[in-house]
Structure formats: structure tokens, C-alpha cells
Design a protein around this motif. Structure first.
Motif, PDB file in Angstrom:
ATOM      1  N   GLU A 144       0.720  -1.138   0.181  1.00  0.00           N
ATOM      2  CA  GLU A 144       0.111   0.085  -0.056  1.00  0.00           C
ATOM      3  C   GLU A 144       0.883   1.347   0.052  1.00  0.00           C
ATOM      4  O   GLU A 144       0.587   2.223  -0.635  1.00  0.00           O
ATOM      5  N   ARG A 145       1.911   1.340   0.582  1.00  0.00           N
ATOM      6  CA  ARG A 145       2.882   2.296   0.549  1.00  0.00           C
ATOM      7  C   ARG A 145       3.503   2.510  -0.371  1.00  0.00           C
ATOM      8  O   ARG A 145       3.676   3.629  -1.064  1.00  0.00           O
ATOM      9  N   ILE A 146       3.919   1.561  -1.408  1.00  0.00           N
ATOM     10  CA  ILE A 146       4.377   1.815  -2.609  1.00  0.00           C
ATOM     11  C   ILE A 146       3.092   2.206  -3.679  1.00  0.00           C
ATOM     12  O   ILE A 146       3.620   3.180  -4.349  1.00  0.00           O
ATOM     13  N   GLN A 147       2.183   1.793  -3.542  1.00  0.00           N
ATOM     14  CA  GLN A 147       1.025   2.377  -4.525  1.00  0.00           C
ATOM     15  C   GLN A 147       0.849   3.804  -4.126  1.00  0.00           C
ATOM     16  O   GLN A 147       0.661   4.695  -4.947  1.00  0.00           O
ATOM     17  N   LYS A 148       1.024   4.033  -2.578  1.00  0.00           N
ATOM     18  CA  LYS A 148       0.888   5.570  -2.575  1.00  0.00           C
ATOM     19  C   LYS A 148       1.875   6.322  -2.780  1.00  0.00           C
ATOM     20  O   LYS A 148       1.987   7.620  -3.525  1.00  0.00           O
ATOM     21  N   GLN A 149       3.179   5.922  -2.739  1.00  0.00           N
ATOM     22  CA  GLN A 149       4.245   6.671  -3.158  1.00  0.00           C
ATOM     23  C   GLN A 149       4.427   6.950  -4.778  1.00  0.00           C
ATOM     24  O   GLN A 149       4.835   7.787  -5.055  1.00  0.00           O
ATOM     25  N   TYR A 150       4.139   5.870  -5.597  1.00  0.00           N
ATOM     26  CA  TYR A 150       4.076   5.952  -6.745  1.00  0.00           C
ATOM     27  C   TYR A 150       2.571   6.474  -7.496  1.00  0.00           C
ATOM     28  O   TYR A 150       2.508   6.703  -8.586  1.00  0.00           O
ATOM     29  N   GLY A 151       1.916   6.819  -6.385  1.00  0.00           N
ATOM     30  CA  GLY A 151       0.392   7.393  -7.081  1.00  0.00           C
ATOM     31  C   GLY A 151       0.429   8.868  -7.383  1.00  0.00           C
ATOM     32  O   GLY A 151       1.473   9.350  -7.056  1.00  0.00           O
ATOM     33  N   LYS A 152      -0.818   9.253  -7.568  1.00  0.00           N
ATOM     34  CA  LYS A 152      -0.756  10.708  -7.918  1.00  0.00           C
ATOM     35  C   LYS A 152      -1.371  11.393  -6.716  1.00  0.00           C
ATOM     36  O   LYS A 152      -2.517  11.169  -6.172  1.00  0.00           O
TER      37      LYS A 152
END
Length: 441
Positions: A144-152
Motif C-alpha cells: 500500500e505504501r508503494i502504491q501511495k508513493q508512486y500514486g498521483k
């Protein structure tokens, strides 16, 4: 010259250095002759000043200096030849009526001796060596942290559930003033999180530190307070909102996998988790090893019994610094440093008994490994041997770096020795449980 030693007890001795005129006079005469050659005294040609005048003006100072040189040299040589293992430095015994107007002198020095003792690495103890695993909850959180880090990132006017808030935690009385970015989900209870819902930039929300997070240690990170102050901390802190954002999570697709781990290296979410697990558990090994090393150190301090020349050490502490200490100050300083001294002696005994040595090849190999890891962090995955060797050569030309690396190499050797010889139990824990064990909770 004659040097004798009186053994007061197993830990204390007095060395007497008897110096005769023959031990120092030749050097005193030489120095005075040099003074005479260069002396500029009104009424006399250079080099023609009477020796009696030179002796009157400089004799006593030269005598003191040359006797001291002979004294120090002979004492150090005696300690070395007799293989005396001493603590601190020899302490001169003060003689109030010392007579410098004779030809022969006797000086007494107190010595504090290193105690004899044994270290039993295989003694029974309650040491636990932890194997820290990355559990499913941690892996899901990291994904989830990765998704957030590379999210918009999407700016917002008001706080909603799941939003990030950049702001400052503050408490004037406790000197807290720390800027953080925190998600509403970080708080332990929904009651606290609801205090932020609907707030705007510039708003101030007051919350209590008691039960603010599910783990009090998170207060260390968010408030920048010391570990000893965290437990039982019950104060109100203000959070001033400076920015509100939400994040549209990045899709878990091949494009993201390639960006994270290189093209084609990972092709599924399961593969991502496996990579995260490998990296995390590799880092956990270092933390587990450090706790193991600390626990063994504490155990050895408790189980290895020996006496120290306490009164000698307290007197030595009074004299060793730039400013002399009072007896009371030395007592306090000794109490603070005693365990450190004891472990230095234990460690030295272990090193000698097990012939642990550091050679240049050890240092070079260790430095090479560190340099390669550092280069990899900056994207240089396959540096040439020549590039690495050049950097290692520069590092090893710095004496401070050599000292620092030597300490790390020796620590690693000690750790490996303990793993092989100390009796311990193993226990598998999650990182969250390890943190609790680490801080005695």
C-alpha cells in the motif's frame, strides 16, 4: 639507577625509581653547554659566559627537566620489560619535603593493576536470539505504501478519512515543534481521527498524546521526543495543518513492477511481496544481531566477576582531565564509567584468549563490501573493480576511517564468536513484537 616494586595486593603496587647523579649529569652538562654557547648576557661575549653563571640561571630548571626525562623513560621501560598490565597511568606519590639539593633522588609511583579473571562464554544465561520475519500484515502495508508513493497526489481543501496532512506538532512547555506528514489512519482510534475530518489548512487541532498511536514508540518519530520520555507521556499537543492531500494509488501493473525492480524481474503482486520480504528480513538481521550483541555484553558484565583497584582509579580520574576533579566529582565519574571499563577489560580478555586480530586484508574486504553497497544505492549496480579499488584506497588512507572500520570489523568478529560459543535460544517474531522485546515491553 635502581627500580624496585612493592606489591601492596593483587591490584595495587608501588614502584620506586632511584636515580643517581650518574644517570642524569651527562645530559644536564650537555644542555648547559649548549645554553652557554648561545647565551647572550650583557658584559660577556657570546660563548664566553662563565659556566657558573649559566648554572645559576638555568641549572635547576635543566636539572628538573632532565631528571624527569630519565624518570619517565626508565619507568616506561620497566613496566614494558616486566610485562605489567596496568590501568590508567602511574601516579606519583607526592612528597612534601622532597629535596632537590642532593645528588640522588628516589621517586615513588602507585600502579593500578589489571585483575586476573576468566570469561566463560558458554555459561548458562537467558539470552534470546531473535529471527525477525516480515508477516503478511507488514507486506500488505508495504505494498500500500508503494502504491501511495508512486500514486498521483491530489491537493484538497478539507480533510477527509484517509487523507495525508502535512503540519506541525507542538507543545511549548515540552519544547516540541516537529513537522510531519501524517495520515488520518495513523491514529489509534477513530475518535481522534474524527477531530481532523473537515478541518482546513491553518486550522489547529489539539489532541492528547495518551493513546494517540497504537504504539507509544511512534511518538518518538512524530513528536521527536526521547525514548525515556515516551512512556507515560500524557500531554496535549497542537497540530497545525499546513497542507492537505489525498493520493490516488498507483495500479499494481507491469509498468510499476518494472519501475521498482527492473524490466521483467517481477511479474506479480506475489513477486513484489517476496522482494519486499527478502529486503526487509535482510535488514532485520542487522537489528537482531545488534540486540544479540547488546544482550551478550550485558550478560557478560553480570556473570564475569572481578575486583578493580577502585581507590587508585578514583585518584587517577582526578588527574586525567584538563581540569583536576575533586574527590566527590571523581567518585561520580567513576560510578558512570565503571561498567564501561569492566567491559573493556572483558572484551580485551576475549580478544586475547581467542586471538582475534584485524589485518589489512580484513579491512580491505570490509571496506570493499560497504563501498559496493553504497554505490548500489545510487544506481551503480555493476561498478568496475578499478573504480571500487580506487575508492577503497582513498578510504583506507584516512586514519579516522581506518579506526572506525577497525572497530566495526572487530565488532563483527566478536558477534561471530558469540554466535558460535554463547548458549542462547532462538525465537521467531514479527518486527512489531521485536520492537516490544527490544524496549522491554
Amino acid at each position: 639507577m635502581n627500580i624496585t616494586r612493592e606489591q601492596i595486593d593483587a591490584l595495587n603496587a608501588v614502584v620506586t625509581v632511584a636515580i643517581t647523579k650518574d644517570d642524569y649529569k651527562p645530559q644536564v652538562d650537555k644542555v648547559l653547554q649548549d645554553y652557554r654557547k648561545n647565551a647572550n648576557i650583557p658584559g660577556f661575549r657570546k660563548g664566553a659566559v662563565p659556566m657558573s653563571l649559566i648554572e645559576k640561571q638555568y641549572g635547576k630548571a635543566v636539572l628538573l627537566e632532565e631528571v624527569n626525562k630519565v624518570l619517565q623513560s626508565s619507568l616506561n621501560k620497566y613496566i614494558s620489560e616486566e610485562k605489567l598490565d596496568i590501568l590508567g597511568n602511574p601516579l606519583p606519590k607526592v612528597t612534601e619535603d622532597f629535596d632537590w639539593d642532593t645528588d640522588d633522588y628516589a621517586f615513588e609511583f602507585e600502579l593500578g593493576l589489571v585483575p586476573e579473571f576468566t570469561v566463560d562464554l558458554a555459561a548458562k544465561n537467558k539470552i534470546v536470539k531473535y529471527t525477525i520475519v516480515a508477516d503478511d500484515a507488514m507486506l500488505d502495508e508495504q505494498v500500500e505504501r508503494i502504491q501511495k508513493q508512486y500514486g498521483k497526489l491530489v491537493p484538497k481543501d478539507k480533510v477527509a478519512e484517509g487523507d495525508d496532512m502535512r503540519g506541525i506538532f507542538s507543545n511549548e512547555e515540552k519544547g516540541i515543534n516537529n513537522e510531519v506528514t501524517i495520515n488520518t489512519a495513523a491514529f489509534k482510534t477513530k475518535t481522534v481521527a474524527k477531530k481532523f475530518i473537515g478541518k482546513k489548512v491553518g486550522d489547529v487541532v489539539t489532541v492528547s498524546t495518551k493513546g494517540l498511536f497504537d504504539d507509544d514508540h511512534k511518538l518518538m518519530e512524530h513528536l521527536k521526543v526521547e525514548h525515556d520520555d515516551v512512556h507515560g507521556l500524557e500531554i496535549d499537543v497542537n497540530f497545525t495543518i499546513e497542507e492537505i492531500n489525498t493520493t490516488e494509488p498507483a495500479e499494481l501493473n507491469q509498468e510499476l513492477f518494472d519501475k521498482l525492480f527492473g524490466e521483467g524481474n517481477v511479474t506479480s503482486v506475489e513477486g513484489v511481496k517476496e522482494k519486499i520480504k527478502q529486503d526487509a528480513e535482510q535488514q532485520f538481521v542487522q537489528q537482531s544481531d545488534q540486540k544479540f550483541l547488546n544482550d551478550v555484553t550485558e550478560s557478560l558484565l553480570g556473570s564475569t566477576k572481578f575486583d578493580l583497584p577502585t581507590e587508585f582509579l578514583k585518584k587517577w580520574i582526578q588527574t586525567v582531565g584538563e581540569t583536576p576533579l575533586t574527590a566527590e566529582q571523581a567518585e561520580e565519574e567513576y560510578a558512570k564509567s565503571e561498567n564501561g571499563l569492566r567491559y573493556q577489560l572483558i572484551e580485551g580478555k576475549i580478544v586475547n584468549d581467542n586471538k582475534l586480530q584485524i589485518n589489512f586484508e580484513d579491512l580491505k574486504a570490509y571496506a570493499t563490501e560497504i563501498i559496493k553497497k553504497q554505490m548500489a544505492q545510487f544506481g551503480q549496480m555493476n561498478p568496475t573493480d578499478e573504480d571500487v579499488e580506487n575508492i577503497v584506497a582513498r578510504v583506507l588512507s584516512d586514519q579516522e576511517e581506518v579506526k572506525r572500520l577497525s572497530d566495526q570489523v572487530m565488532s563483527e568478529k566478536m558477534l561471530n564468536l558469540f554466535k558460535e560459543n554463547v548458549k542462547y535460544k532462538t525465537k521467531e517474531v514479527t518486527y512489531q513484537d521485536f520492537v516490544k522485546e527490544m524496549y522491554g515491553e
